[in-house]
Design a protein around this motif. Sequence first.
Motif, short mmCIF file in Angstrom:
data_model
loop_
_atom_site.label_atom_id
_atom_site.label_comp_id
_atom_site.label_asym_id
_atom_site.label_seq_id
_atom_site.Cartn_x
_atom_site.Cartn_y
_atom_site.Cartn_z
N ASP A 1 33.15 46.11 36.88
CA ASP A 1 32.79 47.49 37.18
C ASP A 1 33.90 48.41 36.69
O ASP A 1 34.85 47.96 36.06
N THR A 2 33.79 49.69 37.00
CA THR A 2 34.77 50.65 36.49
C THR A 2 36.14 50.50 37.13
O THR A 2 37.12 51.04 36.64
N LEU A 3 36.23 49.73 38.23
CA LEU A 3 37.52 49.44 38.85
C LEU A 3 38.15 48.18 38.29
O LEU A 3 39.28 47.85 38.62
N GLY A 4 37.41 47.45 37.47
CA GLY A 4 37.91 46.20 36.90
C GLY A 4 37.59 44.98 37.73
O GLY A 4 38.10 43.90 37.46
N LEU A 5 36.73 45.11 38.73
CA LEU A 5 36.35 43.99 39.58
C LEU A 5 35.20 43.22 38.95
O LEU A 5 34.23 43.83 38.46
N ILE A 6 35.28 41.91 38.97
CA ILE A 6 34.30 41.07 38.26
C ILE A 6 32.94 41.08 38.96
O ILE A 6 32.85 40.90 40.16
N LEU A 7 31.92 41.28 38.14
CA LEU A 7 30.54 41.19 38.61
C LEU A 7 29.91 39.87 38.17
O LEU A 7 29.09 39.31 38.88
N ALA A 8 30.26 39.41 36.98
CA ALA A 8 29.71 38.15 36.46
C ALA A 8 30.69 37.57 35.46
O ALA A 8 31.42 38.30 34.79
N VAL A 9 30.70 36.24 35.37
CA VAL A 9 31.59 35.55 34.44
C VAL A 9 30.87 34.33 33.88
O VAL A 9 30.07 33.70 34.58
#
Length: 168
Positions: A44-52
């Motif tokens: 997301d725009t904060l750099g937190l992972i949504l998918a890998v």
Amino acid sequence: SRARGEPQRWHLGQSERQDHGKRGPRGYDAGKKVSGRKRHIVVDTLGLILAVVVHAASVQDRDGAKLVLSKLVGQFPRLRLIWADGGYAGQLIGWAQALGGWLLEIVKRSDDVHGFEVLPHRWIVERTFAWLGRYRRLSKDYEALPETSEAFIYVAMTQVMLRRLKPT
């Protein structure tokens, strides 16, 4: 910060890992001269992972992007826009629109710039890869299975988020 009701925006990126004779599925990307595995992430725009997704380096970047974007289907209903690196241009833009109704916007380098240049939005993904690289287990590809590497990435990101809640 975004206004209430404004669509969320996400970033798509990928990093290369070095291979030193580890077990499990491996490959070689002749274009990037990378052997081993690649990591594709959506943040997301904060750099937190949504998918890998972690896969052999022999898989093309656009195919890896399809794997990671497929994980987003039905998970984030407010997702409208995804910023991606220039390596993801081409038919992937139409594919992302058909799959999730997402606008895939390519962040390109200027043709007249020589050397390093910070690209808008792209630095968010690179910062996330830097956060992950601080974890010893993720600094190199130690895992035999790509699924195990993916799990450790989620564990590391969980720790990043917990530290934001209660800094030490």
